[in-house]
Write a protein that holds these residues in place. Structure first.
Motif, PDB file in Angstrom:
ATOM      1  N   UNK A 194     -26.351  32.229   2.059  1.00 45.12           N
ATOM      2  CA  UNK A 194     -25.762  31.828   0.928  1.00 45.12           C
ATOM      3  C   UNK A 194     -24.232  33.214   0.708  1.00 45.12           C
ATOM      4  N   UNK A 195     -23.777  33.610  -0.565  1.00 48.16           N
ATOM      5  CA  UNK A 195     -22.183  33.995  -0.608  1.00 48.16           C
ATOM      6  C   UNK A 195     -22.566  34.908  -1.777  1.00 48.16           C
ATOM      7  N   UNK A 199     -22.957  29.679  -2.699  1.00 43.04           N
ATOM      8  CA  UNK A 199     -21.910  30.792  -3.621  1.00 43.04           C
ATOM      9  C   UNK A 199     -20.901  31.185  -2.763  1.00 43.04           C
ATOM     10  N   UNK A 200     -20.382  29.785  -2.434  1.00 46.14           N
ATOM     11  CA  UNK A 200     -19.502  29.771  -1.361  1.00 46.14           C
ATOM     12  C   UNK A 200     -18.222  29.604  -2.674  1.00 46.14           C
ATOM     13  N   UNK A 201     -16.597  29.643  -1.946  1.00 44.92           N
ATOM     14  CA  UNK A 201     -15.382  28.805  -2.532  1.00 44.92           C
ATOM     15  C   UNK A 201     -16.038  27.669  -1.592  1.00 44.92           C
ATOM     16  N   UNK A 202     -15.370  27.333  -1.038  1.00 41.97           N
ATOM     17  CA  UNK A 202     -16.154  25.632  -0.190  1.00 41.97           C
ATOM     18  C   UNK A 202     -16.919  26.443   0.798  1.00 41.97           C
ATOM     19  N   UNK A 203     -17.706  25.102   1.369  1.00 43.56           N
ATOM     20  CA  UNK A 203     -18.482  24.912   2.151  1.00 43.56           C
ATOM     21  C   UNK A 203     -17.638  25.280   3.163  1.00 43.56           C
ATOM     22  N   UNK A 204     -17.102  23.637   3.454  1.00 42.41           N
ATOM     23  CA  UNK A 204     -16.311  24.415   5.120  1.00 42.41           C
ATOM     24  C   UNK A 204     -14.974  22.757   4.247  1.00 42.41           C
ATOM     25  N   UNK A 205     -13.998  24.062   4.620  1.00 47.12           N
ATOM     26  CA  UNK A 205     -12.129  23.601   4.712  1.00 47.12           C
ATOM     27  C   UNK A 205     -12.048  23.982   5.612  1.00 47.12           C
ATOM     28  N   UNK A 210     -22.713  33.605 -10.894  1.00 41.50           N
ATOM     29  CA  UNK A 210     -22.112  33.033 -10.410  1.00 41.50           C
ATOM     30  C   UNK A 210     -21.823  31.980 -11.464  1.00 41.50           C
ATOM     31  N   UNK A 211     -21.414  31.303 -12.587  1.00 44.47           N
ATOM     32  CA  UNK A 211     -21.431  30.101 -13.529  1.00 44.47           C
ATOM     33  C   UNK A 211     -20.323  30.891 -14.474  1.00 44.47           C
ATOM     34  N   UNK A 212     -20.437  30.496 -15.070  1.00 44.15           N
ATOM     35  CA  UNK A 212     -18.767  30.499 -16.105  1.00 44.15           C
ATOM     36  C   UNK A 212     -17.730  31.241 -15.485  1.00 44.15           C
ATOM     37  N   UNK A 213     -16.833  30.052 -15.116  1.00 41.13           N
ATOM     38  CA  UNK A 213     -15.816  30.526 -14.326  1.00 41.13           C
ATOM     39  C   UNK A 213     -14.208  29.699 -14.696  1.00 41.13           C
ATOM     40  N   UNK A 214     -13.676  30.593 -14.548  1.00 39.98           N
ATOM     41  CA  UNK A 214     -12.056  30.041 -15.922  1.00 39.98           C
ATOM     42  C   UNK A 214     -11.069  30.153 -14.347  1.00 39.98           C
ATOM     43  N   UNK A 215     -10.336  28.941 -14.195  1.00 37.35           N
ATOM     44  CA  UNK A 215      -9.803  28.478 -13.539  1.00 37.35           C
ATOM     45  C   UNK A 215      -7.786  28.609 -14.408  1.00 37.35           C
ATOM     46  N   UNK A 216      -7.326  29.613 -15.067  1.00 38.28           N
ATOM     47  CA  UNK A 216      -6.809  29.296 -16.279  1.00 38.28           C
ATOM     48  C   UNK A 216      -5.012  28.801 -15.306  1.00 38.28           C
ATOM     49  N   UNK A 227     -25.256  21.737  -0.135  1.00 41.60           N
ATOM     50  CA  UNK A 227     -23.923  22.662  -0.613  1.00 41.60           C
ATOM     51  C   UNK A 227     -24.117  22.368  -2.400  1.00 41.60           C
ATOM     52  N   UNK A 228     -24.470  23.697  -2.895  1.00 41.40           N
ATOM     53  CA  UNK A 228     -24.195  24.065  -3.811  1.00 41.40           C
ATOM     54  C   UNK A 228     -23.674  24.804  -4.494  1.00 41.40           C
ATOM     55  N   UNK A 229     -22.928  25.189  -5.314  1.00 41.36           N
ATOM     56  CA  UNK A 229     -22.624  25.754  -6.900  1.00 41.36           C
ATOM     57  C   UNK A 229     -21.282  26.204  -5.956  1.00 41.36           C
TER      58      UNK A 229
END
Length: 717
Positions: A273-274, A305-311, A124-130, A326-328
């Motif tokens: 937990x996503x 482990x979600x993209x967004x908690x609450x959108x 769930x870590x080492x994320x890339x957003x080019x 709200x974590x990670x």
């Protein structure tokens, strides 16, 4: 209830030192931040056989993304041992393992190895957003929790040992988890509708049936793990309740996805937990995506482990979001994405967000009358702790934000629109009682830093009344307060007051002013200022002035960075500009008139063969150069083209100076100055004044019926 201001400062200092953060349940509400059910201990404050890393503020490093900018790296067989600060039976550990690896951590209590281990993974870590300009591989940490299976007391020892992979341990949260809550009378249990509490079967349909059956009542999620594979919709007029966030766990990356609803939805006391491992902006991989409807609430949740908690879009009037973790998340923790009316977000804990931890974005409709209050935010690793993008009558109060990284400030008050239709800031924006610790970062796109608290007229001037009060800034790596137009277009940041602030250790300056505007400061005290009190260099050159009004009670930051051609380097002090540098070179120049192609800019272009010539037969004439910031000018050098074709002549002129571009004083009285090609057609005029604007007032020229200069130069000595 508010603690004394000295208690608020003590909390900030404790955070800065990497010591304990004690926020016990049932305690009086802290002056800043949430009242939390756990106590955090930094790994660097523990005993370890590993290697301490940091501190560091470099983008994309383990130390820079860590809480306190420090952590402990463990090779296999090495351990870090914590002294337990309070009675506990559970722990959550923030950690990192190398990209692509997974493993386990052995756990010891008072030297005894537990049968259970703590699983760790880089999944769930080492994320890339080019697609995000300036981003690098980030989101290097993750969180893992464990019920110890026994009670430990204050003073006991809990150790973590890397078993089979390198593990970097950042911080441990110790908590006394209550027993599972009982089923509410009359509730509809998801297990009665076929949900599988082992997490093996798909419980999506059981959740849907329970929600449909419990209209006006409560859906009960018993202790266990439940797997759902698609979003729930049509959720209204119902309470969805678990036995506690450590006991009732839903596994799924999407929980509620609906664009409208009748409201009266209350979600509480379980975990979602996503399995979100990358950020995909088009995917609704969120706990709540859209609308819960009016008069709803979300409380006691563990979201991870979600993209967004609450959108949140659509109608969410009077929504309360409180007491959640709200974590990670790979993007925002929570985003009020337009039309949020009277929404209250309070007493939440957010850690390791991949974008803004808390954001209001007034897209399509303005957010109105909403607030972020008493939240604790740690380690947003790509953007701001709290960001307000437009909106009307917004409040940001009593929050504790620490350790922002890369593209963010602790708090940003901004007119950056991203998309249209956008609703800029309006009404009164209240920013009160917030504590910012190690916030602000080097922006790789701007190649200069962002302050702990940023007011940003990115896409339009700040017209709202921005009221910043009772702020504590501790250990900012760069500046405390920044006023900028982040698009580089020089929109004004005005109508702002800063009342009551304690600034304790900043790497560069207290006030970083980079755009035109006007701000009043009152009761702002600073200690440990790295470079100077004020950096006042609006961009682009010639866009206007930034007026800093001293409203009284300020101390410790009365100096100004002297050279707008360089950025302060943290902690280096102010070396002052090069006395041999021409302060007027390339600066904006204006004139009362010009002849043909002989425009004012020709007098500051560095080419002695080009020149400004005023309108003919129309004395007096004036040429004004904006030096970009207040400078202690001591010498002005005037030139005409050195060619012998320019015969000797005398120009009668005075030199004037101004700090604001409107009120001028005389630096050198009117007299005749002879330009002679035999001596290079150069005249030097001694002056003495601390000015930003330099004006040459010309009343005569014996060689031509106009004012003429090929170069105007200004020097410090």
């Amino acid at each position: 209830m508010y603690l004394a201001r000295s208690a608020q400062l003590a909390t900030a200092v404790a955070l800065a030192a990497g010591t304990l953060v004690v926020l016990a349940p049932g305690a009086a509400q802290a002056a800043a931040g949430a009242t939390l059910p756990f106590t955090s201990v930094e790994a660097e404050a523990a005993t370890s056989t590993g290697t301490r890393i940091g501190p560091d503020h470099t983008q994309g490093t383990l130390a820079s993304e860590a809480s306190g900018r420090q952590a402990v790296r463990l090779a296999a067989g090495q351990r870090v041992e914590f002294t337990v600060p309070r009675a506990a039976n559970a722990v959550n550990v923030a950690y990192s393992v190398p990209d692509g690896q997974s493993g386990s951590v052995n756990v010891y209590v008072n030297g005894q190895k537990l049968a259970r281990t703590l699983a760790v993974t880089a999944k769930y870590s080492h994320v890339d957003t080019p697609w995000i300009t300036g981003s690098r591989t980030h989101h290097l940490y993750d969180n893992a929790r464990l019920l110890l299976g026994r009670d430990v007391k204050a003073g006991d020892k809990v150790a973590f040992e890397a078993a089979n992979t390198q593990v970097t341990v950042d911080v441990a949260d110790f908590e006394q988890v209550a027993a599972a809550a009982a089923r509410p009378a009359g509730s509809v249990s998801v297990t009665d509708r076929g949900a599988d509490p082992t997490g093996q079967g798909d419980s999506t349909q059981a959740f849907r049936e329970a929600i449909a059956a419990a209209q006006g009542g409560t859906v009960w999620i018993p202790p266990g793990e439940y797997r759902i594979t698609s979003s729930l919709s049509g959720v209204q007029n119902v309470t969805i309740q678990g036995a506690g966030a450590w006991h009732s766990v839903v596994r799924g990356s999407r929980f509620i996805d609906q664009q409208s609803g009748a409201g009266n939805v209350h979600i509480k006391d379980f975990a979602v937990i996503g399995e979100v491992t990358e950020r995909v902006d088009s995917a609704p991989d969120n706990f709540v995506n859209g609308s819960l409807g009016p008069n709803s609430s979300v409380s006691g949740m563990w979201l991870q482990h979600l993209k967004v908690g609450l959108w949140l879009t659509g109608v969410n009037d009077n929504l309360v979001v409180e007491d959640n973790r709200i974590l990670d998340t790979t993007a925002d923790g929570l985003n009020l994405n337009g039309n949020a009316r009277n929404v209250t977000v309070r007493n939440n804990f957010l850690r390791n967000q991949g974008d803004d931890a808390l954001a209001m974005w007034s897209l399509n409709q303005p957010d109105v009358g909403s607030s972020f209050t008493h939240n604790t935010i740690s380690q947003p690793n790509l953007a701001n702790g709290i960001a307000i993008y437009g909106g009307t009558d917004i409040t940001v109060s009593d929050n504790l934000v620490s350790d922002t990284n890369a593209l963010g400030s602790g708090i940003a008050i901004s007119n950056q629109k991203f998309l249209d239709p956008f609703h800029p800031l309006s009404g009164t924006i209240t920013v009160s009682g917030n504590t910012l610790v190690r916030t602000g970062a080097m922006n790789p796109n701007w190649n200069h830093p962002m302050g702990a608290l940023r007011v940003d007229s990115y896409d339009s001037a700040i017209e709202a009344q921005v009221r910043i009060t009772d702020t504590t800034v501790t250990d900012s790596p760069y500046s405390a307060f920044e006023f900028v137009s982040g698009s580089g277009r020089g929109f004004a940041a005005r109508n702002t007051t800063v009342d009551g602030a304690t600034v304790n250790r900043v790497g560069t300056v207290v006030v970083q002013a980079e755009t035109p505007g006007a701000v009043t400061f009152r009761g702002v005290t600073a200690t440990g200022v790295g470079s100077a009190g004020v950096y006042n260099c609006p961009f682009p050159a010639g866009s206007g002035t930034f007026t800093l009004t001293d409203g009284g009670g300020n101390s410790g930051w009365d100096t100004t960075w002297a050279d707008c051609s360089t950025w302060p380097v943290p902690g280096q002090g102010d070396p002052g500009p090069d006395p041999a540098r021409n302060l007027a070179a390339g600066r904006p120049a204006t004139a009362t008139g010009s002849q043909d192609v002989y425009t004012p800019g020709k007098a500051v272009d560095g080419d002695a063969n080009t020149y400004w010539e005023s309108a003919n037969h129309a004395f007096p004439q004036a040429l004004t150069v904006d030096l970009g910031a207040r400078q202690p000018v001591r010498r002005v050098v005037l030139k005409l083209p050195p060619s012998a074709a320019w015969g000797a002549r005398t120009q009668t002129l005075s030199v004037q100076g101004s700090t604001d571009g409107s009120s001028y004083t005389t630096l050198a009285g009117s007299q005749g100055h002879r330009f002679d090609p035999a001596t290079g057609n150069t005249v030097t005029v001694p002056v003495s004044g601390d000015v930003r604007y330099l004006r040459l007032h010309v009343t005569g020229n014996s060689g031509w019926p106009a004012a003429q200069f090929s170069e105007v130069e200004a020097y410090l000595s």
